[in-house]
Motif scaffolding. Structure first.
Motif, short mmCIF file in Angstrom:
data_model
loop_
_atom_site.label_atom_id
_atom_site.label_comp_id
_atom_site.label_asym_id
_atom_site.label_seq_id
_atom_site.Cartn_x
_atom_site.Cartn_y
_atom_site.Cartn_z
N HIS A 203 2.51 0.64 15.89
CA HIS A 203 2.09 1.59 14.85
C HIS A 203 0.60 1.34 14.56
O HIS A 203 0.24 0.38 13.89
CB HIS A 203 2.94 1.37 13.60
CG HIS A 203 2.72 2.39 12.52
ND1 HIS A 203 3.26 3.65 12.57
CD2 HIS A 203 2.02 2.32 11.37
CE1 HIS A 203 2.91 4.32 11.48
NE2 HIS A 203 2.15 3.54 10.73
N ASP A 206 -2.45 4.95 10.11
CA ASP A 206 -1.74 5.33 8.89
C ASP A 206 -2.78 5.58 7.82
O ASP A 206 -3.99 5.55 8.08
CB ASP A 206 -0.76 4.23 8.47
CG ASP A 206 0.50 4.81 7.83
OD1 ASP A 206 0.36 5.50 6.81
OD2 ASP A 206 1.60 4.58 8.37
N GLU A 267 1.88 4.56 18.51
CA GLU A 267 2.15 5.59 17.52
C GLU A 267 0.87 5.96 16.78
O GLU A 267 0.19 5.09 16.23
CB GLU A 267 3.20 5.15 16.49
CG GLU A 267 3.47 6.26 15.46
CD GLU A 267 4.42 5.86 14.34
OE1 GLU A 267 4.63 6.69 13.43
OE2 GLU A 267 4.93 4.72 14.36
N ASP A 269 0.27 8.44 13.70
CA ASP A 269 1.10 9.19 12.76
C ASP A 269 0.46 10.53 12.41
O ASP A 269 -0.75 10.60 12.16
CB ASP A 269 1.31 8.38 11.49
CG ASP A 269 2.71 8.54 10.92
OD1 ASP A 269 3.35 9.56 11.23
OD2 ASP A 269 3.17 7.65 10.20
N HIS A 273 0.53 10.83 6.70
CA HIS A 273 -0.01 9.48 6.88
C HIS A 273 -1.35 9.55 7.61
O HIS A 273 -1.64 8.73 8.48
CB HIS A 273 0.98 8.61 7.64
CG HIS A 273 2.18 8.20 6.83
ND1 HIS A 273 2.10 7.35 5.74
CD2 HIS A 273 3.49 8.55 6.93
CE1 HIS A 273 3.31 7.17 5.22
NE2 HIS A 273 4.17 7.90 5.91
N GLY A 333 4.79 10.11 15.16
CA GLY A 333 5.16 9.97 13.75
C GLY A 333 6.03 11.12 13.29
O GLY A 333 7.16 11.28 13.71
#
Length: 782
Positions: A203, A206, A267, A269, A273, A333
């Motif tokens: 991830h 964000d 990822e 998002d 986010h 995401g």
């Protein structure tokens, strides 16, 4: 396969691991293999052992080097790797050999499966693919490292046929909220490989940070990778937090993972986010305004725009991402995108009409579908959180089900492949115990057993439906994990439970068996300097406060989460060891006494640090803040928060309810109590609750900075005593408020409530102390 509880013998760390197994006892393997037959005898591996591969078998050669490196990292020798000659040509020399060989006719036909044979004369690993060879080497490594003496290892003779139950065996690491070093990511990859996990979901973007270098858009890391935490600069605290991975570092990590048969799925998002990206390039947001990179966890309102310029930006970003990550899947995401900005924008509403969608959920589906098609055109596939189902997911999208387990069947019925990753079942940001010494994280707890008991495939699926479940992964959100130590504490040993539920056949999964095999793994963690949590084995020391204060004697009850193994204890001030008394039933002690206790295997291996409790008059009238519960309220969302968002220490932490600044004790003995002291900590309210913000309970303040109110037996009605809170601008972040109490008899709960506005800080309770003397000023009523 019959499983029995194994015996363990504790040896000096780093010099040996001497877990002893009698015939028929369990082998020290996690995850448990599919089929195991044990035989008589042992294989000894040391500096003279050779790994032999065919000269033309490049896959076997790579695995041979990997296996030798595995042993060397844990203190073993670097084994000689020989190619060409068969073992029989060297048998006369008495050299034990480990043969590693690809074999298209291997008896295990499943992908990533292997056959391992261990005998006193050597070991043999065969498989139909390189991943199978690698996992066979991991199994042999586990067997050997359970019995290590210096640079010599011993493995029991076995025949193992093994293969995974699921193709996707994953772990998600959130580097956006708190970033890990490349070294730490590589350490996690090492452990994933040794647990036979093969997918790292990374991830990288964000609201709180953009962590991947995109050369075409340098502002993403110049601005988007950095945030300013609440109260920055006060008392000399850190004024800026952040960082990012360069493309060279990402290439290094991807290669490191690939060598361990792990695929990294990045990822980015979207459409929510997105605040860090919009802070970097506000023209790609909805309003055109430039926000700050968010210092608040939770759900922030910033979305990507839906115009062509924004899609061009996102496609350009994906071009660089696809160059760095060769994975089949790219995660986009799709979660927690509150649509307020889209709904308020005339331009976005016009776009909805132009593309023929009726609402914002359908617009998100169109948004994801357009980018999913772009990935498809480049030979990749979209994977997204289960919100992508809400407006209709693109046809070939993989759904990652996280909102409980409902999304699993919803995705299956829509014909989508599914990765099972539900909150709270496989979320490792939840604390691992309800002990007052547990560190930061979300509540309620998710214990080791709770993770192990989760079943990946829901019951009642047809064989065709079950085939749509690719596998499962655990998710590690790092809001409360600012350091490597926090991350390791959250992951281990719960990752062992995850590895078994995604690899081992359901019929062979067995909690007592898992517990019997776990001490060996904990020993490996210690030798590899992995800072695992001992929460499952930590001893809880309970007493009856009222009885102890009344009689001068306390009845002590000892327990742990697993309700197994041996608890040993002392009451004479010494540290408990294998000679200490074994706990069998509650026992009485005379005040004052210090009880120390530890969980051990039957052979004397400590499974956790010893815990202690001082039992005297003062401690019996004291309650740690983390022992308090949320007051009765319609909405409870609890977490253990650190004093500052980026604090790297494990303690102190303060339990708070995001919706109500009110805490409630268990029943306490108030006989003779004349005053109370409450330790409080002022905590930044840095949780973005978005559309749930209106659920915050407002306790109206009567003074400029609010008050602490105390109530007895209930949290409504008039306050027993009221004390003004100090001015945040001129007072320290932690302080103690003291006040007299009216004389009360018997056992009563105590409610501690702070009156503040929804935007004011949280007030965490560190400890409350009851006093039988007048040590506090008179009650203060504003």
């Amino acid at each position: 396969m019959t499983m029995k509880v194994c015996a363990a013998l504790f040896c000096a760390l780093f010099s040996c691991s001497c877990l002893v197994y009698a015939g028929g006892n369990e082998l020290p393997l996690i995850p448990l293999p599919s089929k195991v037959d044990q035989h008589e005898g042992q294989l000894v591996v040391g500096p003279g052992t050779t790994i032999r591969v065919d000269s033309s078998d490049t896959a076997a050669l790579r695995v041979a080097h990997a296996f030798s490196d595995m042993l060397a990292r844990i203190g073993g020798p670097t084994l000689l790797i020989a190619a060409g000659a068969t073992r029989t040509e060297h048998a006369a020399n008495g050299v034990r050999e480990i043969v590693i060989r690809l074999d298209p006719n291997a008896s295990v036909t499943q992908r990533e499966g292997y056959v391992l044979d261990v005998s006193p004369g050597g070991a043999r690993i065969v498989a139909r693919d390189e991943s199978g060879l690698y996992y066979g080497a991991v199994t042999l490594w586990q067997l050997l490292t359970a019995n290590q003496n210096g640079k010599t290892f011993t493995a029991h003779a076995v025949h193992i046929e093994d293969w995974p139950q699921f193709a996707w065996r994953g772990l998600m690491i959130d580097s956006a909220r708190h970033m890990q070093s490349v070294t730490e990511i590589e350490s996690i990859l090492d452990q994933m490989a040794l647990h036979k996990l093969n997918m790292l979901h990374w991830h990288l973007t964000d609201d709180q940070g953009w962590r991947i270098e995109i050369k075409r858009y340098p502002e993403l890391t110049r601005i988007g990778a950095w945030r300013t935490p609440p109260d920055a600069g006060k008392n000399g605290e850190l004024t800026r937090y952040g960082g990012f991975y360069s493309q060279d570092e990402i290439k290094q990590v991807v290669a490191y993972a690939a060598a361990r048969h792990i695929t990294i799925v990045p990822e980015l998002d979207m459409p929510g986010h997105a605040q860090a990206a919009v802070a970097s390039y506000p023209q790609f947001g909805v309003t055109g305004e430039r926000p700050e990179v968010s210092a608040d966890w939770g759900i922030n309102p910033y979305l990507y725009n839906v115009d062509d310029n924004t899609f061009q930006f996102l496609q350009n970003v994906l071009d660089e991402v696809m160059t760095l990550f060769p994975s089949r899947y790219i995660h986009l995401g799709g979660d927690e995108a509150i649509k307020d900005q889209w709904n308020a924008s005339p331009a976005v509403q016009a776009k909805m009409r132009a593309v023929g969608v009726k609402n914002a959920d359908q617009l998100q589906s169109w948004f994801m579908g357009r980018l999913g098609q772009y990935l498809h055109d480049h030979g990749r596939h979209l994977i997204g959180w289960d919100e992508i189902l809400d407006g209709g997911a693109p046809g070939d999208a993989v759904v990652m089900s996280w909102r409980g387990t409902n999304g699993i069947e919803k995705a299956i019925h829509a014909g989508h492949d599914v990765v099972v990753a539900p909150d709270p079942y496989l979320y490792l940001d939840y604390v691992q115990s309800d002990r007052d010494d547990e560190t930061a994280g979300r509540l309620p707890m998710r214990s080791l057993q709770a993770v192990y008991d989760f079943q990946v495939a829901p019951k009642g699926l047809s064989p065709q439906q079950a085939q749509l479940i690719l596998g499962a992964q655990a998710n590690v959100w790092t809001e409360h994990m600012p350091s490597d130590a926090h991350l390791q504490h959250a992951i281990f040993p719960r990752l062992d439970a995850v590895s078994e539920i995604v690899w081992t056949p359901v019929g062979e999964q067995n909690w007592p068996s898992f517990l019997a095999r776990l001490p060996t793994q904990l020993d490996r963690y210690r030798r590899e300097d992995i800072q695992y949590a001992d929460s499952a084995f930590a001893v809880k020391i309970d007493v009856n406060r009222q009885q102890a204060l009344a009689s001068g004697k306390a009845r002590v009850t000892l327990s742990n989460q697993i309700q197994g193994e041996t608890i040993r204890y002392t009451v004479d001030g010494t540290a408990p060891d294998s000679n200490a008394a074994i706990y069998k039933a509650p026992f009485d002690v005379t005040l004052p006494t210090t009880v120390r206790a530890v969980t051990m295997t039957s052979a004397g291996q400590a499974l956790a640090e010893a815990r202690e409790r001082v039992i005297d008059d003062e401690s019996l009238r004291s309650v740690a803040g983390n022992e308090l519960s949320a007051c009765p309220t319609p909405n409870v969302d609890e977490m253990r928060a650190q004093p500052t968002p980026d604090a790297t220490s494990f303690t102190p932490v303060y339990t708070i309810n995001n919706f109500d600044n009110c805490r409630l004790s268990r029943a306490l003995p108030l006989d003779g109590v004349k005053s109370i002291a409450v330790d409080l900590a002022r905590l930044p309210r840095n949780v973005a609750l978005a559309q749930d913000a209106h659920l915050i309970v407002q306790h109206k303040a009567a003074t400029p900075h609010g008050e602490m109110e105390l109530r007895v037996d209930h949290c409504s009605g008039p306050a027993l005593t009221v004390v003004p809170l100090p001015d945040p601008a001129t007072s320290p972040g932690t302080f103690t408020l003291q006040t007299k109490l009216p004389l009360t008899r018997g056992m009563h709960t105590v409610c501690i409530l702070t009156t503040t506005a929804p935007h004011d800080p949280y007030y965490g309770v560190g400890r409350l102390q009851l006093h039988t003397a007048d040590t506090a000023p008179a009650n203060q009523h504003p």
